[in-house]
Design a protein around this motif. Structure first.
Motif, PDB file in Angstrom:
ATOM      1  N   HIS A   8       1.972   8.064  -6.704  1.00 52.18           N
ATOM      2  CA  HIS A   8       2.003   9.302  -5.597  1.00 52.18           C
ATOM      3  C   HIS A   8       1.138   9.239  -4.530  1.00 52.18           C
ATOM      4  CE1 HIS A   8       2.982  10.683 -10.112  1.00 52.18           C
ATOM      5  NE2 HIS A   8       4.028  11.225  -9.238  1.00 52.18           N
ATOM      6  N   ARG A   9       0.804   8.084  -4.205  1.00 51.91           N
ATOM      7  CA  ARG A   9      -0.028   7.738  -2.837  1.00 51.91           C
ATOM      8  C   ARG A   9      -0.957   8.916  -3.108  1.00 51.91           C
ATOM      9  NH1 ARG A   9       3.040   4.166   0.494  1.00 51.91           N
ATOM     10  NH2 ARG A   9       3.963   2.692  -0.821  1.00 51.91           N
ATOM     11  N   ASP A  10      -1.742   9.093  -4.248  1.00 48.76           N
ATOM     12  CA  ASP A  10      -3.091  10.064  -4.172  1.00 48.76           C
ATOM     13  C   ASP A  10      -4.093   9.479  -3.890  1.00 48.76           C
ATOM     14  OD1 ASP A  10      -1.253  12.218  -4.295  1.00 48.76           O
ATOM     15  OD2 ASP A  10      -1.203  12.110  -6.653  1.00 48.76           O
ATOM     16  N   VAL A  11      -5.321  10.251  -3.940  1.00 50.55           N
ATOM     17  CA  VAL A  11      -6.693   9.923  -3.963  1.00 50.55           C
ATOM     18  C   VAL A  11      -7.181  10.375  -5.242  1.00 50.55           C
ATOM     19  CG1 VAL A  11      -8.932  10.390  -2.848  1.00 50.55           C
ATOM     20  CG2 VAL A  11      -6.749  10.536  -1.570  1.00 50.55           C
ATOM     21  N   LEU A  12      -7.916   9.373  -5.881  1.00 52.25           N
ATOM     22  CA  LEU A  12      -8.615   9.507  -7.208  1.00 52.25           C
ATOM     23  C   LEU A  12     -10.005   9.242  -7.081  1.00 52.25           C
ATOM     24  CD1 LEU A  12      -8.484   9.717 -10.280  1.00 52.25           C
ATOM     25  CD2 LEU A  12      -7.953   7.347 -10.357  1.00 52.25           C
ATOM     26  N   LEU A  13     -10.858   9.872  -7.709  1.00 56.69           N
ATOM     27  CA  LEU A  13     -12.368   9.702  -7.904  1.00 56.69           C
ATOM     28  C   LEU A  13     -12.519   9.864  -9.278  1.00 56.69           C
ATOM     29  CD1 LEU A  13     -13.595  12.711  -5.515  1.00 56.69           C
ATOM     30  CD2 LEU A  13     -13.789  10.264  -5.121  1.00 56.69           C
ATOM     31  N   ALA A  14     -12.991   8.670  -9.658  1.00 58.27           N
ATOM     32  CA  ALA A  14     -13.098   8.167 -11.090  1.00 58.27           C
ATOM     33  C   ALA A  14     -14.593   7.533 -11.476  1.00 58.27           C
ATOM     34  CB  ALA A  14     -11.926   7.155 -11.281  1.00 58.27           C
ATOM     35  N   GLU A  15     -15.278   8.191 -12.164  1.00 58.68           N
ATOM     36  CA  GLU A  15     -16.489   7.842 -12.791  1.00 58.68           C
ATOM     37  C   GLU A  15     -16.226   7.107 -14.193  1.00 58.68           C
ATOM     38  OE1 GLU A  15     -20.526   9.421 -12.462  1.00 58.68           O
ATOM     39  OE2 GLU A  15     -20.462   9.673 -14.394  1.00 58.68           O
ATOM     40  N   ALA A  16     -16.659   5.806 -14.074  1.00 57.96           N
ATOM     41  CA  ALA A  16     -16.142   4.923 -15.597  1.00 57.96           C
ATOM     42  C   ALA A  16     -17.585   4.396 -15.821  1.00 57.96           C
ATOM     43  CB  ALA A  16     -15.328   3.730 -15.163  1.00 57.96           C
ATOM     44  N   GLY A  17     -18.123   4.675 -16.744  1.00 57.83           N
ATOM     45  CA  GLY A  17     -19.372   4.447 -17.213  1.00 57.83           C
ATOM     46  C   GLY A  17     -19.443   2.879 -17.838  1.00 57.83           C
ATOM     47  N   ARG A  39     -11.885  10.269   6.458  1.00 58.68           N
ATOM     48  CA  ARG A  39     -10.897  10.696   6.336  1.00 58.68           C
ATOM     49  C   ARG A  39      -9.678  10.530   7.220  1.00 58.68           C
ATOM     50  NH1 ARG A  39     -13.002  15.430   6.150  1.00 58.68           N
ATOM     51  NH2 ARG A  39     -13.125  15.964   8.363  1.00 58.68           N
ATOM     52  N   THR A  40      -9.947  10.507   8.478  1.00 62.28           N
ATOM     53  CA  THR A  40      -8.814   9.898   9.411  1.00 62.28           C
ATOM     54  C   THR A  40      -8.202   8.832   9.157  1.00 62.28           C
ATOM     55  OG1 THR A  40      -9.727  11.373  11.445  1.00 62.28           O
ATOM     56  CG2 THR A  40      -8.366   9.743  11.781  1.00 62.28           C
ATOM     57  N   HIS A  41      -9.084   7.578   9.119  1.00 63.57           N
ATOM     58  CA  HIS A  41      -8.573   6.370   8.635  1.00 63.57           C
ATOM     59  C   HIS A  41      -7.743   6.376   7.130  1.00 63.57           C
ATOM     60  CE1 HIS A  41     -10.132   4.339  11.951  1.00 63.57           C
ATOM     61  NE2 HIS A  41     -11.063   4.523  11.533  1.00 63.57           N
ATOM     62  N   ARG A  42      -7.999   7.184   6.470  1.00 63.68           N
ATOM     63  CA  ARG A  42      -7.415   7.194   5.013  1.00 63.68           C
ATOM     64  C   ARG A  42      -6.282   7.862   5.348  1.00 63.68           C
ATOM     65  NH1 ARG A  42     -11.459   9.298   2.764  1.00 63.68           N
ATOM     66  NH2 ARG A  42     -10.874  11.633   2.645  1.00 63.68           N
ATOM     67  N   GLU A  43      -6.254   8.807   5.831  1.00 57.23           N
ATOM     68  CA  GLU A  43      -4.822   9.530   6.015  1.00 57.23           C
ATOM     69  C   GLU A  43      -3.735   9.034   6.778  1.00 57.23           C
ATOM     70  OE1 GLU A  43      -6.210  13.321   7.809  1.00 57.23           O
ATOM     71  OE2 GLU A  43      -6.778  14.319   5.679  1.00 57.23           O
ATOM     72  N   GLN A  44      -4.359   8.098   7.914  1.00 58.78           N
ATOM     73  CA  GLN A  44      -3.478   7.474   8.577  1.00 58.78           C
ATOM     74  C   GLN A  44      -2.915   6.144   7.817  1.00 58.78           C
ATOM     75  OE1 GLN A  44      -5.583   6.234  12.138  1.00 58.78           O
ATOM     76  NE2 GLN A  44      -5.286   8.062  13.182  1.00 58.78           N
ATOM     77  N   SER A  45      -3.453   6.022   6.902  1.00 57.21           N
ATOM     78  CA  SER A  45      -3.108   4.802   6.157  1.00 57.21           C
ATOM     79  C   SER A  45      -1.848   5.062   5.152  1.00 57.21           C
ATOM     80  CB  SER A  45      -4.058   4.091   5.301  1.00 57.21           C
ATOM     81  OG  SER A  45      -4.420   4.932   3.916  1.00 57.21           O
ATOM     82  N   ARG A  46      -1.636   6.343   4.769  1.00 56.14           N
ATOM     83  CA  ARG A  46      -0.508   6.837   3.885  1.00 56.14           C
ATOM     84  C   ARG A  46      -0.484   6.065   2.544  1.00 56.14           C
ATOM     85  NH1 ARG A  46       2.508  10.312   6.851  1.00 56.14           N
ATOM     86  NH2 ARG A  46       2.179  10.358   8.892  1.00 56.14           N
ATOM     87  N   ALA A  47      -1.715   5.604   2.357  1.00 61.23           N
ATOM     88  CA  ALA A  47      -1.697   4.655   0.886  1.00 61.23           C
ATOM     89  C   ALA A  47      -2.519   5.493  -0.146  1.00 61.23           C
ATOM     90  CB  ALA A  47      -2.453   3.524   1.144  1.00 61.23           C
ATOM     91  N   ALA A  48      -2.292   5.054  -1.128  1.00 61.71           N
ATOM     92  CA  ALA A  48      -3.198   5.525  -2.378  1.00 61.71           C
ATOM     93  C   ALA A  48      -4.610   5.074  -2.411  1.00 61.71           C
ATOM     94  CB  ALA A  48      -2.713   4.943  -3.767  1.00 61.71           C
ATOM     95  N   TRP A  49      -5.570   5.731  -2.654  1.00 56.54           N
ATOM     96  CA  TRP A  49      -6.934   5.414  -2.629  1.00 56.54           C
ATOM     97  C   TRP A  49      -7.668   5.696  -4.059  1.00 56.54           C
ATOM     98  CZ3 TRP A  49      -9.874   3.106   1.448  1.00 56.54           C
ATOM     99  CH2 TRP A  49      -9.273   3.153   2.678  1.00 56.54           C
ATOM    100  N   VAL A  50      -8.195   4.673  -4.621  1.00 54.60           N
ATOM    101  CA  VAL A  50      -9.010   4.907  -5.632  1.00 54.60           C
ATOM    102  C   VAL A  50     -10.325   4.502  -5.497  1.00 54.60           C
ATOM    103  CG1 VAL A  50      -9.253   3.988  -7.892  1.00 54.60           C
ATOM    104  CG2 VAL A  50      -6.874   4.331  -7.233  1.00 54.60           C
ATOM    105  N   PHE A  51     -11.308   5.804  -5.773  1.00 51.88           N
ATOM    106  CA  PHE A  51     -12.654   5.321  -5.597  1.00 51.88           C
ATOM    107  C   PHE A  51     -13.402   5.433  -7.116  1.00 51.88           C
ATOM    108  CE2 PHE A  51     -11.256   7.486  -1.600  1.00 51.88           C
ATOM    109  CZ  PHE A  51     -11.717   6.628  -0.723  1.00 51.88           C
ATOM    110  N   THR A  52     -13.986   4.489  -7.282  1.00 56.56           N
ATOM    111  CA  THR A  52     -14.523   4.203  -8.628  1.00 56.56           C
ATOM    112  C   THR A  52     -16.006   3.695  -8.624  1.00 56.56           C
ATOM    113  OG1 THR A  52     -14.045   3.739 -11.168  1.00 56.56           O
ATOM    114  CG2 THR A  52     -13.481   2.094  -9.340  1.00 56.56           C
ATOM    115  N   SER A  53     -16.597   3.998  -9.694  1.00 53.54           N
ATOM    116  CA  SER A  53     -18.023   3.483  -9.946  1.00 53.54           C
ATOM    117  C   SER A  53     -18.559   3.926 -11.304  1.00 53.54           C
ATOM    118  CB  SER A  53     -19.100   4.054  -8.620  1.00 53.54           C
ATOM    119  OG  SER A  53     -20.242   3.666  -9.129  1.00 53.54           O
TER     120      SER A  53
END
Length: 679
Positions: free
Chosen positions: A48-57, A417-431
């Motif tokens: 869905h080309r969404d943004v995901l914030l995921a904390e993975a222990g 935010r600007t670069h992320r939106e311009q990419s029109r890509a899915a972004w997964v941030f995890t740690s």
């Protein structure tokens, strides 16, 4: 993310099941429900080309959780890791195992920054002009390293300097055999056709999955393409692992700086270009000497300053302003001397651009907008205030022989935010450490994320059996003179119970030195940060079996010691940021001016994440057992202490030393319920 699983998510779930290819082909693979949930959430974000914030222990298996959807999706994917070491581990170990198990034929590539690749042109320059290396060749060891580089250059295919085990990461030789965006000649280089950086970028452009690190990701996002064009546009998905590091690194890349070493290198490179241009040396020798001397004189003039501070603090010193003026004049003289030589050789044209850029950076750091305009520099400042007022801070940092002048934006959420939106890509941030007390508000604000799917998957460990958190009673205030001695007094019986096998992590180098002095005659092998290269220190600690390692903040993350070698992690103070950090202080001031609460909005969340990182060193696998010792009494005496404790894994907590001793005396099975109970 509710509702029926998508086709990709279903395929990902099946691939990570107990009956699938990974379980059959990867030794030791165990199906984990938490890993499957994380992987399906990532797959959903991809589709869905969404943004995901995921904390993975720790122990969730997040690496496989994002590699499987990345490989099964067929999408052009960029995976960014925190360090080059993690980048190599991911590309050379984890990625091939998953790709082979899945049977996918996708092309993959490893891409690092240009400072990791041999530059044939600069190596040949150094061979032909030994005086360029007089500083580096001060010892026979460095001269021998150079000969090994030359020999290796004839057989390497990738030109990645990490192939040379004998070359330290901080070797003074490296700047002589690698290029920078400033000194690279681009297509004018006689070695352009065999350039390792060009080849690495070409492989990345044609690959389906590219492994980079955060420095390279941000350099590309900040449009600092290092002369080779952008790699990342066209990517359909980004996975940012160790994402908690990104905001601080982004502040570096969306700012700018100049330092003593690049200035001295510019002077020496200019002289080195003269051998093929008759008469050039007479024109540039004096300006080059003046520039090198001006850089050294400025460092000498700054000698009485604190190691780190703001520009106004430095310029407030009466004796320092003339040194800045001398450096500015020397750079201007270099620009003038190189202007007539620009057509004589590509190296002179590149050096002229470098000199102009360094002069502009210096003037911006000094707040001289008018001088920039007069010099014809119409460089866009990325929207940041050149005077260092509300949007950026101008600061310096001193090293034993050099300096760094830096201009850092206080808020990078907008450009990210600007670069992320311009990419029109899915972004997964995890740690393993993104959330504070179960919420992503802090990291989302710093990354410029307004809407995102969120997922927290705790570590799947049996905390009641595997771990214990010990809060020593009757500790003095952290600011008290006797605090350091009290920490050692509280820790010694823990080390006796555990037979060493411990990390002691300190908030300051002074506390570390005092502990090293106090413990040097102890019964355990002692390993002290700074005494040896980090990787050597860690390897010796692992091999010792009962060692005690003393470190500071740099050992809170990126360190993995599984098994019996590490059974105790001690943290002396809550890791609030140092008060002498000018960027952090300016950020707090900006929050205050905007009506926020600096402690609640910045200091506390940052410290919580740092503590989680340090605590995460303790339990790395399902079979590890250990005790976390938190010596700071503010955990129980201050209301905010509960935020720290609630953000840690659910470790049983005690204030009774007897529980620690019982924990280590138990050979198997659950340890007794702590007598001290929850604080």
């Amino acid at each position: 993310m509710a509702g029926p699983a998508s086709r990709l998510a279903a395929g990902v779930r099946d691939a990570l099941s107990a009956e699938a290819a990974l379980a059959a082909r990867i030794p030791g693979f165990v199906a984990r429900p938490a890993q499957q949930r994380l992987a399906m959430a990532i797959a959903d974000a991809f589709e869905h080309r969404d943004v995901l914030l995921a904390e993975a222990g720790t122990g969730t298996g997040k690496t496989f959780a994002y590699l499987v959807p990345a490989l099964l999706s067929g999408m052009k994917t960029i995976v960014s890791t925190g360090t080059r070491a993690l980048q190599d581990q991911l590309y050379l170990r984890d990625l091939p195992r998953v790709r082979d198990a899945l049977g996918t034929g996708l092309k993959t590539a490893l891409l690092k920054g240009r400072s990791n690749y041999l530059c044939r042109y600069r190596m040949e320059q150094a061979k032909g002009e030994p005086h360029l290396l007089k500083g580096a060749f001060a010892s026979r060891e460095i001269a021998a390293q150079f000969q090994r580089v030359v020999a290796w250059s004839g057989r390497t295919r990738m030109g990645d300097l990490s192939e040379l085990d004998a070359l330290p990461e901080d070797s003074p030789l490296l700047p002589q055999v690698t290029s920078t965006a400033d000194n690279c000649l681009g297509s004018e280089c006689p070695f352009w056709g065999e350039c390792f950086v060009v080849q690495a970028r070409q492989r990345a452009q044609s690959a389906d999955l590219v492994v980079v690190n955060h420095h390279l990701l941000l350099a590309d996002l900040a449009l600092k393409q290092e002369g080779f064009g952008e790699i990342l546009p066209g990517a359909q998905a980004f996975v940012v692992d160790e994402a908690h590091q990104l905001p601080e690194l982004a502040a570096q890349f969306f700012g700018e700086g100049l330092g003593a070493r690049p200035l001295v290198e510019l002077a020496r490179d200019v002289v080195g270009e003269c051998k093929d241009v008759p008469g050039a040396l007479a024109s540039v020798q004096a300006p080059a000497f003046a520039l090198e001397q001006a850089a050294r004189s400025l460092r000498a003039a700054m000698d009485g300053l604190p190691v780190r501070g703001t520009a106004w603090r430095a310029l407030d010193e009466v004796d320092i302003e003339p040194a800045f003026a001398t450096l500015s004049a020397a750079l201007h003289g270099m620009v003038e001397a190189l202007a007539p030589l620009r057509e004589a050789a590509p190296g002179f044209d590149a050096a002229h651009l470098r000199a102009r850029d360094q002069l502009s950076r210096l003037r911006r750091w000094l707040g001289e907008q008018a001088a920039d305009a007069a010099d014809g520099d119409d460089d866009d400042d990325a929207g940041f205030d050149r005077t260092g007022g509300a949007t950026s801070v101008h600061w310096y940092e001193l090293t034993p022989k050099g300096f760094r002048l830096q201009r850092t934006p206080l808020d990078v959420s907008g450009p990210l935010r600007t670069h992320r939106e311009q990419s029109r890509a899915a972004w997964v941030f995890t740690s393993a450490t993104l959330a504070v007390a179960g919420r992503f508000d802090h990291v989302a604000q710093r990354l410029g994320i307004e809407h995102a799917a969120e997922l927290i998957e705790p570590s799947p460990f049996d905390w009641d059996r595997q771990a214990l958190c010990y809060l020593p009673p009757r500790m003095p205030e952290p600011a008290a003179r006797e605090f350091g001695a009290a920490v050692l007094e509280a820790v010694r019986p823990v080390l006796e119970a555990s037979a060493g096998r411990a990390f002691l992590l300190f908030a300051s180098h002074r506390a570390l030195r005092e502990a090293a002095e106090a413990l040097r005659d102890g019964p355990w092998p002692l390993f002290v940060q700074g005494s040896e290269p980090r990787h050597v220190l860690l390897q010796r600690f692992r091999e010792s079996g009962n060692g005690v390692l003393l470190g500071t903040a740099s050992f809170r993350e990126g360190v993995d010691v599984a098994g019996d070698a590490l059974s105790v992690v001690v943290i002396d103070k809550l890791p609030f940021a140092a008060p002498d950090d000018p960027v952090f202080e300016a950020r707090l001031d900006a929050i205050r001016r905007a009506g926020g609460n600096p402690f609640r909005d910045e200091q506390l969340p940052q410290a919580v994440i740092a503590l989680k990182q340090g605590a995460g060193r303790l339990i790395r696998t399902e079979t590890d057992r250990g005790v976390l010792v938190l010596c700071d009494p503010r955990l129980t005496q201050k209301t905010y202490g509960r935020v720290f404790l609630d953000s840690l894994p659910p470790l049983p907590t005690t204030r009774d030393l007897a529980d620690v001793q019982a924990f280590f005396s138990a050979q198997s099975g659950p340890h007794p319920m702590p007598a001290g109970g929850q604080p």
